[in-house]
Enzyme design. Sequence first.
Site, PDB file in Angstrom:
ATOM      1  N   GLU A   1      -9.746   5.702   3.255  1.00 36.49           N
ATOM      2  CA  GLU A   1     -10.311   4.577   3.673  1.00 36.49           C
ATOM      3  C   GLU A   1      -9.523   3.743   3.931  1.00 36.49           C
ATOM      4  OE1 GLU A   1      -9.827   5.078   0.727  1.00 36.49           O
ATOM      5  OE2 GLU A   1      -9.238   2.982   0.199  1.00 36.49           O
TER       6      GLU A   1
ATOM      7  N   LYS B   1       0.864  -1.200  -0.020  1.00 34.41           N
ATOM      8  CA  LYS B   1       0.040  -0.053  -0.093  1.00 34.41           C
ATOM      9  C   LYS B   1       0.865   1.197  -0.144  1.00 34.41           C
ATOM     10  CE  LYS B   1      -4.243  -1.925   0.232  1.00 34.41           C
ATOM     11  NZ  LYS B   1      -5.029  -1.706  -0.828  1.00 34.41           N
TER      12      LYS B   1
ATOM     13  N   SER C   1       1.743  -9.951  -0.686  1.00 37.63           N
ATOM     14  CA  SER C   1       1.455  -8.294  -0.663  1.00 37.63           C
ATOM     15  C   SER C   1       1.782  -7.814   0.693  1.00 37.63           C
ATOM     16  CB  SER C   1       0.033  -8.072  -1.129  1.00 37.63           C
ATOM     17  OG  SER C   1      -0.740  -8.914  -0.602  1.00 37.63           O
TER      18      SER C   1
END
Lengths: 402, 295
Positions: free
Chosen positions: A115, A93, A388
């Site tokens: 969010e 991210k 990830s």
Amino acid sequence: MSYTTQIIRERGRYGPYGGRYVPETLMAPLEELERVYTEASADPRFQAELDSLLENFAGRPTPLQLASRLTEHLGGARIYLKREDLLHTGAHKINNALGQGLLALRMGKKRVIAETGAGQHGVATATVAARLGLACTVYMGTEDMERQRLNVNRMRLLGAEVVGVNAGSRTLKDAINEAMRDWVTNVRDSHYLLGSVLGAHPYPQMVRDFQKVIGAEARVQILHAERRLPDYLFACVGGGSNAIGLFYAFLNDATVKMVGVEAGGRGKSLGEHAARLGASGGYSGARPGVLQGTYTYVLQTTDGQIATTHSVSAGLDYAGVGPEHSWLSDQRRAEYTAVSDDDAIQAARTLARTEGIIPALESAHAVAELIRRAPHMEKDEVVILNLSGRGDKDMETLSRYV
Amino acid sequence: MSEAVPASPDPSAASSRPAKGRIAQTFARLAEKGELGLVAYVTAGDPSLDGSEKIVLAIAEAGADVIELGVPFSDPVADGPTIQRASERALRHGTSLADVIDLVSRLRRQTDVPLVLFSYFNPILQMGIERFADAAASAGADGVLVTDLTPEEAAEYRQILHARGLDTIFLAAPTSTDARLAQIAACTSGFLYLISRTGVTGARDTFPEDLPALARRARQFTKVPLAVGFGISQPSHVSVLGGIADAAVVGSALVAEIEKAPDADSAASAVFERVRILKRAAREGISRRSSDPAH
């Protein structure tokens, strides 16, 4: 015709999917974002600043690790892990948060809104906001705050305001609604730092571009390690940013097969899963529709009300999917499948014990599908799995199963 | 969904206006009288479909000039807490778009007030735009406003609705550039809904200072009536609008009355009283048109 020219028939569309379905108040800001993003993409100074942050702050490039014990354990294809879990803040991210954080500065915004589902995007945004000197508000469903408490505390320590959202299923979708309401109200001084390849154009394209570094690196790394392209790519798909980040560099390599893994949750009926592209696997309720700014496969009722979803993994627990994945699925360029909560948990254990890596529950879904398939692959086949995120945030959930 | 390509290659077809319908007639009558219009919004199915029927008839009787029926949606991103809760209540007993259209046909047998369906796009898309337009037109609806549909994505939608005589009402916002206002003005019919401030729906105490400038800016691009909404709840808000716009839209303030009321009958009388007072303020306020020699 190459993939890229084939799909971008018009701006913001992937075949019929994508587009821009938002209240009028957000249209001019989206146009501005698109303009500034396009300018920044062509500006070598912007790219240099981003590259420097990715390298020195986030920890890129990430390793492509041969998972030799897992390979041996499964007895099939040679498995490589793209170690995005080693990045600062613990997941891919941060790649996107840094890119959009720099864009927010470039647009003169003083505040970012985000969010978060699993909390990884919220932590990445809070981290980037602190690093770049921006105020930060993160919206998070109260159900997710409960299951990802560690990340809530991390965001608060980083100076972000975390706002609990009590509406709907109290998960990612409801957090996005609330973030959009904040943005529509404070649009003049705030940038909405959306965390996945979702939402109105230019978000799906922009977030993909900030994540495509994953596949670009992996492609170079695998060619170096194996002297050839991989046979398969595996990644989990919530919104789908880590998956498209890995897939994108390989889309024109026809021999490379791609598998996106969605959350199969605890059953196949509507409300029990988050498999938007999994109709062939018997998961019910997905049809193309408009959700939160984009036209894509959406889990919904026959009346067009958005359904609630379930997954043990907060980051995959969402009713829509990135529009480019809908198109890749229709075109059969990538295959999408789903694994259950239980299989994901089991896969996290297997990876922990064979490789010494505790994966995020999101990534564990991709691992589970790989565990199912690898034994049936040839020993000389090569697989890259995008790991990830790391599993620290999921220890409370995981420890219930130890 | 198709690629929003109009079925007809004739560009004039896409921009043609429906024949002068109830909405246009209503605004023409208001302009003649030099009177500010009042547009009232309620969420359909809150507290029930039968309840909505009573409430809408009460609103019409109290003097509202146009009534917007909100189609409840699970993810109302443009709405504040009051209308979100109304949507949740309506959805809890399963109110669907088809139910709301059915409500329109029941109302149409009892009143001539212009009725506008106010929806998010997905329920319409799932019904099918053509099927929706057929059903809405034959039920007696006069116009449709889709919160999350802007002109860019609306070519096919407009063509289909106009072909059935339905007005397509579009929103303009304080953030809309002049280029966008021109595009919106070219697409809207019936009236133009001017959002008074950045933000979600909901009652506010104060009135945005830059509203008159926004209204003047929008007025450069269109002759259709301007209705101003978002945050209007008080008679004083309505009278201020007199010199600025052609109509005031009141929504959350009415929905809040319905929420407070113990049953549909008391909701209907509370809303009747509220609309009556607002409409009186509108009659006393002078319409922009009465002081505008161009009309």
